[in-house]
Structures are given as C-alpha cells and as structure tokens.
Motif scaffolding. Structure first.
Motif, PDB file in Angstrom:
ATOM      1  N   GLN A 583       0.646  -1.074   0.211  1.00 59.04           N
ATOM      2  CA  GLN A 583       0.039   0.150   0.011  1.00 59.04           C
ATOM      3  C   GLN A 583       0.774   1.142   0.158  1.00 59.04           C
ATOM      4  N   ARG A 584       1.957   1.298   0.778  1.00 57.01           N
ATOM      5  CA  ARG A 584       2.757   2.374   0.798  1.00 57.01           C
ATOM      6  C   ARG A 584       3.433   2.647  -0.707  1.00 57.01           C
ATOM      7  N   TRP A 585       3.799   1.579  -1.227  1.00 56.35           N
ATOM      8  CA  TRP A 585       4.668   1.656  -2.645  1.00 56.35           C
ATOM      9  C   TRP A 585       3.577   2.323  -3.482  1.00 56.35           C
ATOM     10  N   GLN A 586       2.418   1.882  -3.329  1.00 55.59           N
ATOM     11  CA  GLN A 586       1.176   1.980  -4.305  1.00 55.59           C
ATOM     12  C   GLN A 586       0.994   3.448  -4.323  1.00 55.59           C
ATOM     13  N   ARG A 587       0.989   4.222  -2.998  1.00 51.12           N
ATOM     14  CA  ARG A 587       0.692   5.548  -2.714  1.00 51.12           C
ATOM     15  C   ARG A 587       1.999   6.458  -3.368  1.00 51.12           C
ATOM     16  N   GLU A 588       3.229   5.996  -3.063  1.00 47.08           N
ATOM     17  CA  GLU A 588       4.393   6.841  -3.216  1.00 47.08           C
ATOM     18  C   GLU A 588       4.904   6.575  -4.753  1.00 47.08           C
ATOM     19  N   LEU A 589       4.742   5.626  -5.438  1.00 44.93           N
ATOM     20  CA  LEU A 589       5.281   5.341  -6.797  1.00 44.93           C
ATOM     21  C   LEU A 589       4.813   6.511  -7.721  1.00 44.93           C
ATOM     22  N   PRO A 590       3.496   6.875  -7.787  1.00 48.98           N
ATOM     23  CA  PRO A 590       3.148   7.752  -8.999  1.00 48.98           C
ATOM     24  C   PRO A 590       4.056   9.326  -8.810  1.00 48.98           C
ATOM     25  N   ASN A 591       4.062   9.523  -7.441  1.00 47.93           N
ATOM     26  CA  ASN A 591       5.054  10.786  -7.419  1.00 47.93           C
ATOM     27  C   ASN A 591       6.546  10.500  -7.603  1.00 47.93           C
ATOM     28  N   LEU A 592       6.863   9.455  -7.144  1.00 47.31           N
ATOM     29  CA  LEU A 592       8.213   9.140  -7.718  1.00 47.31           C
ATOM     30  C   LEU A 592       8.563   9.056  -9.179  1.00 47.31           C
ATOM     31  N   ALA A 593       7.618   8.582  -9.628  1.00 44.97           N
ATOM     32  CA  ALA A 593       7.853   8.328 -11.134  1.00 44.97           C
ATOM     33  C   ALA A 593       7.945   9.859 -11.953  1.00 44.97           C
ATOM     34  N   GLU A 594       7.000  10.574 -11.433  1.00 45.16           N
ATOM     35  CA  GLU A 594       6.929  11.848 -12.045  1.00 45.16           C
ATOM     36  C   GLU A 594       8.381  12.771 -11.632  1.00 45.16           C
ATOM     37  N   VAL A 595       8.580  12.889 -10.013  1.00 42.56           N
ATOM     38  CA  VAL A 595       9.845  13.451  -9.788  1.00 42.56           C
ATOM     39  C   VAL A 595      11.045  12.925 -10.403  1.00 42.56           C
ATOM     40  N   THR A 596      11.201  11.764 -10.420  1.00 44.45           N
ATOM     41  CA  THR A 596      12.586  11.156 -11.009  1.00 44.45           C
ATOM     42  C   THR A 596      12.549  11.514 -12.506  1.00 44.45           C
ATOM     43  N   SER A 597      11.480  11.237 -13.466  1.00 44.83           N
ATOM     44  CA  SER A 597      11.489  11.567 -14.436  1.00 44.83           C
ATOM     45  C   SER A 597      11.981  12.925 -14.788  1.00 44.83           C
ATOM     46  N   GLN A 598      11.097  14.048 -13.883  1.00 45.50           N
ATOM     47  CA  GLN A 598      11.600  15.592 -14.254  1.00 45.50           C
ATOM     48  C   GLN A 598      13.088  15.700 -14.048  1.00 45.50           C
ATOM     49  N   ARG A 599      13.662  15.006 -12.925  1.00 43.50           N
ATOM     50  CA  ARG A 599      14.880  15.267 -12.452  1.00 43.50           C
ATOM     51  C   ARG A 599      15.868  14.700 -13.687  1.00 43.50           C
ATOM     52  N   GLU A 600      15.660  13.604 -14.321  1.00 46.59           N
ATOM     53  CA  GLU A 600      16.640  13.081 -15.085  1.00 46.59           C
ATOM     54  C   GLU A 600      16.530  14.117 -16.441  1.00 46.59           C
TER      55      GLU A 600
END
Length: 724
Positions: A583-600
């Motif tokens: 459940q924690r990963w399901q909550r956090e992964l969408p934001n992590l995906a967006e942020v890390t793509s932007q940082r890249e």
C-alpha cells in the motif's frame, strides 16, 4: 468512501450543462460531513493546479467545458510560445502579443480562440497559475540610474530591471543570480535584485556555475547530509554479512572509463554444460547505507541523478559513499545485490535468481584495457590479467548472443555518437572528439540490460508494485511520416500495426549502416519516438522491445535504481512484501515516477547545455578558418555541417548562399537552387568557413567556402508581356 479528483471530474462531466456551486458539487456527491471537509480542500487544490476553474459567484467548471486549457508554457526566444495541455491533446500556440505577462515554464490557463486544420489550436493566456521561476541567471549590465540582467536562457524574454540599490555589488559584465520581485506585465519588464555574484563572463568555473544555477541543480550537500555520510563505516563489518551469500571467491570485475571513480556494478561469467553460460551482475547495495526517509535519502531524491560535465560530476550521493563504501573497489569487501542469470547457447534466459551478497572485486578494468585484450590481443595487457583473459572472452561471446537476441525481437540500436570535450589545465576546451564506444562498452551495456529486464520480470510476475522504466510506442502518424521520408531514399518499411513493427524498424536501421543518410534517419526516427520515462504502471519498453523493464544497475547515480533495490529486498525477505508495504509503494510510486523523470530531464538539459557551450568556445578561436565537412541535416532556413576534423556541427544559413535562390523540398529534406539546380542534402561533402560564433546562444555559423555572403543572387527573369 473518500472522494477523489477523478470522482469530482466525472461528476462535473455528467452535469456539464452549467457551472456548479460548491454546494451543488458536495450535495451531488452525497458525502458524509467528514468527507465534505476533505472534498472542500481537494477542490481548492484542484483549482490551484488548474484541474478546475473557479468562476465568479463561486461556481466551478472543468477547463475544457469553458474552452480553456491548463498546462506549462514553452516559450521561444522569438517571443511566441506553446502550451502543452496537462491532460494531453494538441499543444496550443500562443502568439507573442499574448506572452508578455508569462515566462518560460509557467503553468497557465489558455483560452482557445482559434481551431486550425489538422487539430492545430491558437489561444491567449488568461491566467498564470504557478510561476516556474523565482530567480534567474544572467549577465549584469549597469546604467546610470538603472541596471538590468540579461537572462542566459533567451526563452525567459525581457531583461530583468535592477534598481540602483539592489545590485548586490555586481559589476557590469559579471554573471549573477537575481531574485524576481515583480513579474512581467503587458507594458513592463520584470524587476528584481541581485542576490549572488558568480563572477566574470568567460571564467570556466563561472560558466559551470551558471549552467548549474540556470537549471536549478543542487550542487552543495547540506551539513546534515554530509554528517550522515561521515557516520557510515568505511569498511564492511562481520555483523553485516548475516543473511548474505559469500561471492568473495568469484572473479567479479568492474569495467569502467579510465577516469571513473565510483564503481557500482561488477560482472562475472562461467561456461556450463550444454553451451549454457551463467552470468553474475553484482550491484552495490546502496540501500543498506541510505535508509528511506533519512537525510541522505531526501537529498538523493532532490538530486534524482548524478550530473556529468566535461570537467566534473555533481554526484547524487556524497563522495564518502559514492567513491567509498558503496564503490566496488578492487580487493576489498563490499555489500551487493546480485542478479544471477543463466542463458542457453542462443542467449535465451533460462533461469534467474536474486539475493544479497558480499563480494571482493578481482580487478578494476578500463574499457581501453578490455578493448586491447579482446580486439587487439595486446600481449602486454593480457599479461597483466592472464587469469581474467579467458573469462573476458566468454563475456564477449555471451554479449554477442544477447545482442543478437535483442535485435531479433526488434530492439532498436541507435548509433548516434556523443561528443567528448578535451579540456586543458585551465578548464578550456582544446579538442572535441567522438566519444569512443567499443566492444567493452557494449559488453557491459548488454549485461546491465539483461539484469534490468530480469529484475523487472521477476517482480512483475509476483505482482509487486514497481517503478518501471517505460518507453511507449510512437504514434501511427509519426511512423507514417517517417515511412514517407525514408521512401525518398529508397528504403521501405511496412506499417501494419502488428507486433513486428519494432523488428522491422531495427532491420531498417541495420540496413543503413555506412550509408550517407544513416545518421539523419537515425535522428529522425529517434525524434519520432516518445521519451522514455519512469512510471508506476508497466507499458513495456518499445525501444528495447522488452515487455518488462526497470532500472536496477546504477543506484549510486540514479534514484529510481535505489527505489527498485528497496522493493526487491522487501520482495526477497521472508514471505515477501507485506500488505502495508504494498500500500505504501502504491501511494508513493506515482509521485516518485513523476519527480525522478523530471530530475532526469533537468540533468540531461544541463549536460547538453555545457557541451554546446564548450563546443562554441572551442570554435570561437577558429573564426575565419576553413574546414571540410559533411551535410548532416537540412532545414528550410539552411543546412547543418559536421566537421571532419572535430566533432562539431554548425549551420550554413540560407541567407549566406549568394549564388542562387534556394527552396526547401520537405519530402526529401534538401535545398535546391532555382537556377543552377545545385542541391544540398545529407551526406554531401562541403568545405565551410567559420563565420560567427555566439556563446550566448551556443550557436556556430558556417558559410560555404567560395561563396561570398556579399554576392547578390541572380535576378529573377522578368515575365514577357502576354505570358501567364
């Protein structure tokens, strides 16, 4: 049940005949008292991010119901811009007269006022939802009463006015960081004050700092982060070996560039019966030293990735970790996560196993050493590593089989060389060459791809939440345009929408090897592709023709790899990942995906910027000199030429072609003279003179040697009376 943004959007779409009040929405959703309070806050946040539009009388509507679009504005240096809708769809063109109050990157609301053919749209900015910039980097110029800062990024538009008491001690000609106090208006420039002086224009150190600040790259570690790094032990302790497999007897080696200082992957192979080969890919167990939520972790996420400039690296982690305990240095114990893979004689993966381990690198090899042993068979180099030479031969054979397997399934290999900037001791460019890409590079690339794919498949099949690396297929209209273009070079490709599309594209690229148009077609196909990104939902990787793919092999320099390590460790322990962890990963992964793509993307833009600057600086001292080159690309405004002596590209503008009137044939991407019928197309050999170099624009202008810019084009023939 708590209300969600999607529920509010669906409700408004079903009541689209008129804007609704807050009471209308809350009563229509049939919410409890506690959920009503949460819904009010959610609606406020949706108004803030542009998902909803608030009208007079506290009525709410979806943007598209009012012919409005929300999104980020991408400004052009000539003043106009485009807004990419947040919910997809065609970009909206914004004329320069409606761009005066906005800056590049701002999140805005645009009213669509004109629909064109082919789905094109034009509009005007009606509201700025969020400013992208609070500061800007530029060159300070002083006047008697008022100074101003010329932005380094020309897309930011007008100069920033600086009052006489807000110069911060800056002198004219110095690079500065300025805070924006007043944003631009219809009839006024933005205003602000200088908060930091970087130094004089032309200083190599100042140039790097300028690019760092321009792209907002964090480059100084916080004191708490450095303190946390200092607290990490420098050696592996006996207690840390519990629960780990011991691979210290396995001849694992690292293979990296000669200047590399952090080694996060090591490999080993062993030939087995029946033509099978076992591969070990050992990756530094960075997650063991960087706990989730720690100071080290928070700053690593803020950086997202290491950034590589010609003279330095801005690391994701402090050097005490990246070059120390997390680096797989030779002869010392290191903690790793291992992907152990078994392949048959054709390169098909038969089995995979993943586990934490301890290793001791047998050697630190460079790409050059491996090339000299495998390709040139240099006895002196082989004599330094006699026990490793047979292993390297087995690695090369396995890598060759893996490459063949990927190409067979349709993996696309774009052969687009990169520039390597050679600097002198002062940090000034003294040469620009093609970066070498040898068998040793491809060997490591194949093993890393195999490990990434195996980890992604292992976790996906167990339905574990994962941060995927996805690459969606290009749209059909992009592929049709590409098909039509390559047809003019007598290359055909069948587009039937079937699963073999990627394979046929790979076959086309292979057939182009050595052809004059090879690089251009590679670049055009690459531009037709969507950008690879991180995502919480698997969409496959079109470019690699992989059903499952993630980033696992570089946790020292990429935050997504660190996330995948944490997920893998949880999946491997005990009975697997717990429900709470899922459940924690399901909550956090969408934001992590967006942020890390932007940082890249931020890091890539900064790296390209510094390379373009160094190329321009290198050619600045060669104005007036002549060079041989090849036409590398053609546009309506001129053609690009890549020099033979240096890996540098410049533009021959059409206005400098004084021997004829030239027109652009888009379908063949070439310029043709109206009278003399001279043709400029990709692959043609030309001789050019360096005409002008703009460091500010990072542009190099050539002119054809032998065609003077002052020469007048021939007059157009007059029409005779009576002729039509």
């Amino acid at each position: 049940m708590a209300v969600t943004p999607l529920a509010i959007i669906a409700f408004l779409e079903s009541r689209a005949r008129r804007p609704l009040t807050l009471r209308d929405i809350l009563s229509g959703l049939e919410l409890s008292a506690s959920d009503r309070r949460a819904a009010k806050q959610l609606i406020e946040s949706m108004v803030h991010d542009g998902s909803l539009i608030q009208l007079k009388g506290d009525r709410f509507s979806l943007p598209r119901q009012l012919n409005l679009v929300t999104g980020r504005v991408s400004a052009h240096r000539d003043g106009y811009g485009f807004v990419a809708p947040a919910d997809g769809g065609a970009d909206v063109f914004v004329p320069a007269r409606f761009m005066r109050e906005v800056m590049h990157g701002d999140r805005v609301v645009v009213r669509v006022e004109r629909q064109g053919r082919g789905g094109s749209r034009e509009g005007r900015v009606v509201e700025v939802l969020e400013r992208a910039h609070t500061t800007l980097v530029g060159r300070f110029e002083g006047g008697e009463r008022l100074g101003f800062v010329v932005p380094v990024d020309p897309r930011l538009g007008a100069d920033l006015l600086i009052p006489a008491d807000a110069t911060g001690g800056a002198r004219p000609g110095e690079m500065v960081i300025a805070r924006i106090d007043v944003y631009p208006g219809k009839t006024r420039n933005p205003e602000g004050r200088i908060i930091e002086v970087l130094g004089p224009v032309g200083d190599p150190e100042v140039e790097v700092l300028t690019v760092i600040h321009q792209h907002g790259l964090p480059h100084r570690f916080a004191a708490a982060t450095l303190a946390a790094a200092e607290a990490v032990p420098e050696t592996v302790t006996a207690e840390e070996l519990a629960g780990r497999e011991d691979l210290r007897g396995l001849p694992l080696v690292t293979i990296d560039g000669v200047n590399a200082r952090d080694f996060d992957d090591a490999v080993a192979v062993r030939a087995e019966s029946g033509g099978r080969t076992r591969l070990w890919v050992a990756i530094a167990d960075v997650g063991h030293y960087v706990p989730a939520g720690s100071d080290l972790d928070r700053e690593a996420l803020e950086r997202g990735t290491s950034v590589y400039f010609p003279d330095r690296c801005i690391p994701m982690l402090p050097e005490r970790l990246s070059n120390g305990i997390c680096s797989l240095n030779p002869g010392v114990d290191r903690l790793v996560l291992v992907a152990e893979l078994l392949f048959d004689g054709q390169g098909v993966r038969l089995d995979s196993r993943f586990y934490p381990a301890v290793m001791r690198s047998a050697a630190r090899l460079t790409y050059g050493e491996v090339r000299d042993m495998l390709l040139h068979r240099e006895e002196a180099v082989i004599a330094r590593h006699p026990e490793l030479y047979p292993r390297l031969q087995e690695m090369a054979a396995l890598a060759e089989r893996l490459t063949a397997m990927r190409r067979q399934r349709g993996s696309l290999d774009f052969d687009l060389p990169e520039a390597e900037i050679i600097l002198n001791l002062k940090g000034e460019p003294e040469d620009v060459v093609r970066a070498e890409r040898t068998l040793a590079h491809r060997l490591i690339e194949e093993f890393m791809l195999a490990a990434n794919e195996a980890v992604a498949e292992f976790l996906s099949r167990r339905e574990v939440p994962l941060l995927y690396r996805i690459h969606e297929a290009p749209t059909l209209d992009k592929l049709i345009a590409f098909q039509q273009f390559v047809a003019h070079f007598n290359h055909g490709i069948l587009l039937d929408g079937g699963p073999g599309g990627a394979r046929r594209l790979q076959q086309l690229l292979a057939s182009l090897e050595g052809a004059p148009e090879e690089r251009m077609i590679n670049q055009l196909l690459l531009r037709s592709m969507k950008q690879a990104r991180y995502a919480e939902e698997n969409a496959g990787h079109f470019g690699l023709a992989a059903e499952y793919y993630c980033h696992f092999t570089s946790p020292i320099r990429r935050y997504p790899d660190l996330v995948v390590h944490r997920i893998l460790r949880q999946a491997l322990t005990g009975k697997g990942m717990t429900g709470r962890q899922r459940q924690r990963w399901q909550r956090e992964l969408p934001n992590l995906a967006e942020v890390t793509s932007q940082r890249e993307r931020r890091a890539m833009e900064a790296e390209r910027e510094i390379v373009a600057l160094k190329k321009a600086q290198f050619m600045e001292g060669k104005v007036g000199e002549e060079f041989a080159g090849l036409v590398s690309g053609v546009q309506p405004f001129g053609f690009f030429v890549e020099l033979r002596d240096y890996f540098v590209e410049g533009l021959v503008h059409i206005s400098s072609l004084g021997d004829d009137f030239y027109h652009y044939e888009e379908e063949r991407q070439r310029l043709v003279g109206s009278h003399r019928r001279r043709i400029f197309q990709v692959g043609e050999e030309v001789r050019v003179r360096v005409a002008k170099v703009s460091l500010e624009r990072r542009e190099i202008d050539f002119e054809l040697a032998g065609i003077g810019t002052a020469a007048r084009p021939p007059r157009r023939p007059r029409r005779r009376p009576g002729r039509k």
